[in-house]
Design an enzyme around this catalytic site. Sequence first.
Site, short mmCIF file in Angstrom:
data_model
loop_
_atom_site.label_atom_id
_atom_site.label_comp_id
_atom_site.label_asym_id
_atom_site.label_seq_id
_atom_site.Cartn_x
_atom_site.Cartn_y
_atom_site.Cartn_z
N GLU A 121 0.82 -1.22 0.00
CA GLU A 121 0.00 0.00 0.00
C GLU A 121 0.86 1.27 0.00
O GLU A 121 0.52 2.25 -0.65
CB GLU A 121 -0.86 -0.03 1.27
CG GLU A 121 -2.09 0.83 1.16
CD GLU A 121 -3.01 0.53 2.35
OE1 GLU A 121 -3.28 1.47 3.08
OE2 GLU A 121 -3.40 -0.63 2.53
N ASP A 122 1.97 1.24 0.76
CA ASP A 122 2.70 2.48 1.01
C ASP A 122 4.01 2.64 0.25
O ASP A 122 4.62 3.68 0.29
CB ASP A 122 3.03 2.60 2.52
CG ASP A 122 1.77 2.68 3.37
OD1 ASP A 122 0.71 2.96 2.80
OD2 ASP A 122 1.86 2.46 4.59
N ASP B 280 -21.19 -7.20 40.49
CA ASP B 280 -20.14 -8.07 39.94
C ASP B 280 -19.13 -7.25 39.14
O ASP B 280 -19.02 -7.38 37.93
CB ASP B 280 -20.74 -9.21 39.10
CG ASP B 280 -21.68 -8.68 38.04
OD1 ASP B 280 -21.96 -7.48 38.07
OD2 ASP B 280 -22.11 -9.47 37.18
#
Length: 729
Positions: free
Chosen positions: A88-89, A270
Amino acid sequence: MIDVEAERKEILRDYRKLLRYAKPFLKDNDAKIIKKAFNTSLEAHKDMRRKSGEPYILHPLAVAQIAVEEIGLGTTSIVAALLHDVVEDTELETADIEREFGPSVAKIIEGLTKISGVFDYGTSQQAENFRKMLLTLSDDVRVILIKLADRLHNMRTLDSMPRHKQLKIASETMYLYAPLAHRLGLYAIKSELEDLYLKYTDTTTYKDISNKIRQTRLARTKFIKDFTHPIEDELRKYGFKFNIKGRPKSIYSILKKIKKQNITFDEIYDLFAIRIILDVPPENEKAACWQVYSIITDFYQPNPDRLRDWVNTPKANGYESLHTTVMSKSGQWVEVQIRTKRMDEIAERGYAAHWKYKTGPGTGESGLEMWINKVRDMLETNNSDALEFMDEFRKNLFVEEVFVFTPKGELIILPDKSTALDFAFEIHSQIGLQCLGAKVNQKLVPLSYKLKNGDQVEILTSQKQKPNEEWLQYAVTSRARTRIKDALREERKNKAEQGKIMLETRMAAIGVPDTQQNLNKLQAFFNVSTLQDLYYRIATGHTDIKNIKEIIFTASVDKNASMLGPKSFDKEVQKIRGVNSDMLVIGESAENWDYGMAKCCNPIPGDDVFGFQTEEDGIQIHRTNCKRGIELMSNYGNRIIKAKWTEQMELAFLVGIHIKGTDRVGLVNDLTKVISTSLKVNMRSITIDSNDGIFEGNIMVFVNDTSHLNQLIQRMAKVNGILTVERFD
C-alpha cells in the site's frame, strides 16, 4: 534532532523480542524467512515516520508482536504482519511479495491492502474495503486476525492523531472491529478495543470509571483472597491442579451495565469475576468443571437464575465455560467462572487456539467453523451493495444463540431473536421461500414467532407462497434476509418488465414516440428516480396509466429547476466549505453553513461534537459518543466535518434529565425551586411517576452549556430524597 543510534537500538530490541516469542514454534528455515521479511520491511519503510514521529518500522513490528503474543499466530502470519503495509505504502507490489515469500503471504497481504481509486457517490470506501477483506475469509482467516492486530496497535497509539481522525478510527473500531474480535473469540482484544473507543470518545467517563476501579483495587484483592481461601483448601484436598484469577470487568462493560440497569458504579455487584482454571486431561473436563461447581456451592449460596452452562453447549465463537453467581459471606454477589486450561486459552485467543486443539480425524466442526462457513455462504450469495452488506454482516456478529430442534430431533443453532421464518431458510432456501407458517411444539404459530431454547419446529409450506416486503421485518439471519431480498428483486424486475410493455402500449395509443427525452419528461413529471421505478409503479397500479397524457410531453420545462446531482452536490459542499475552512464554529454567524442539532443525541455547548454533511438537511451536529455517530464516522469518513462551539454563546439548549428517589410531600416543589429560582433555568416539561414510595421522572430543561447542566445536576442531587440525577439522550 533525531537520535539515529537510539532509534536503531529500539528497532533491534523490538525485533529480538518478536523472535523470543516466536522461538518455541519455529521450524527449520523460519527464522531466516522472518529476518528476510524484517529487512524487506525495514528497507521499504526506511524514509517513513508515523504521526508520532517514530520510525514507521516500529508499527509492523508491533503488529507482528500482537499476532504472536496475544493471538497465538505462527510464522506465515509474522511475515505477513511485518510486510502488511509495504504494497500500500511503497514501491513493492504483490507479485514481488509472492516471488520472495510465496503465495500464502501474498494472498494475506492482498487481502489487507486497501482498494484505491474513485468511488461512486453514496458508496463508502470503508465498506468496500471491509467487504474485500472479508472475501478473503473464505481463503484465509489470518487476514482478519492480522487486521485486528493492526487495528489494536493503531488504537493503542491514537494519541498522536488529530482529533477528527481519532473519532473516525475509534468509531470504525466500535462499529466493526470490536464485534468481529468478539465473534472470533478474542475476548481480551475485544475488551481493550471497546475501552480505547471510550477513552477517545468520552474521555471524562473513561477516566472517572478507571479511577474508581483503581481506588477499589486494594479492597478487591483482599476480598478475592478471603473468598477463595476455603475453596482453594477444598480443591487441594480433592487433588486438583488449578490456578485462580480475579479480573475486574472492562471499563466499557461497567459503563454499559450502569446505563442498562440505571444504577451507579457503587451499586454494581459483579465488578469483577473470579476465574478458576483447572489443569485436567480433555476426557475429564466436563466432570471436573461440575465437581468444582459443587465444591463452590457447598460454601456459597448460588443464584439459580445466573447459572450459565457453556461447557455442554459452547457459544458459536467456541467459548466454553461454566458460570455461576454466588452470595459471599459479606453479602456481595460474585461471578465465578469455572474452566480448564484449554477452554481458557480458547477464550483468550479465540480462533488461533482452536486450531491448536484440533487433533486427529473425527474431531467434528466447531461452532466457529460453522460460523465461518455461514459467512462464506453469505459472501458467495450476496449481491447487495457494500454498505447494505456490511450492515447485514454486523447484525450477525454480536449475537447470542438460540438452540432449537427439527421434528427428527436434530439440533439447529440460530442467532438469538430468530423467528420461525429464519428456521425455514436455515433448513433450505426453497423451504424458506415457500414457507406458510410453522408448528412449534405441535402448536400452530405465525412466521414472525420468536424461537425459544428447546423449541421443536416443523415448517409448513405451499407451492403458491411467495416472499413479500413484510418478511424482512421479522427475518434476522443474513441467510434469510439475502434470499428474501433476492426474491423481491427478481419479482420487482419481472414487474418492471410488465410495466415497460404497458407504458409502450399507452404511448403508442396517444401517439407519442418513446424516445429517451420523452421518458425523461415522464420521470420528472412523476418524480421518480429511475425508469425501472416508473415501470414498477405502473405495473403495480401505484401510477395510473390513464394519467399519462399528451400534455406531459408538450409542456415546457423550467430550465432553472434542475436538481443538483450527487456529484455536483459534493462539489457545492466543498465550494461552500472553502479549502481551509474545515472547522464549523457553531453559534457564530455562519451564513455559509446550514446546520442543525441531531435529534438522536441533542448536543449542547461543551459537548464534544462533530458535523455530518447530509444530502437533505444540511449539516447535522452529533455528540462524538452518539450511537448513530459511530455508524456515520465508520462508513462516511469523507462527510465528517470538524466542529466546535463558539466562545460567545448565550443560546438555550433543550436537555433531558432523569431523576430517581424516595417519594415525600413537597419533593417536586423543592426540585422546581432549585431549577427555576436558584439557577434561573427554564423548564419545558416534567413527568414524574411514583410507585410504592419510589419515584422516577424526566425533566426537560433549557441550559446554556455542559457546565451549566453539571451545576444544575449537582444542585438537584443535593435535594433531600433524590438518589440519582443524570442526563439522558
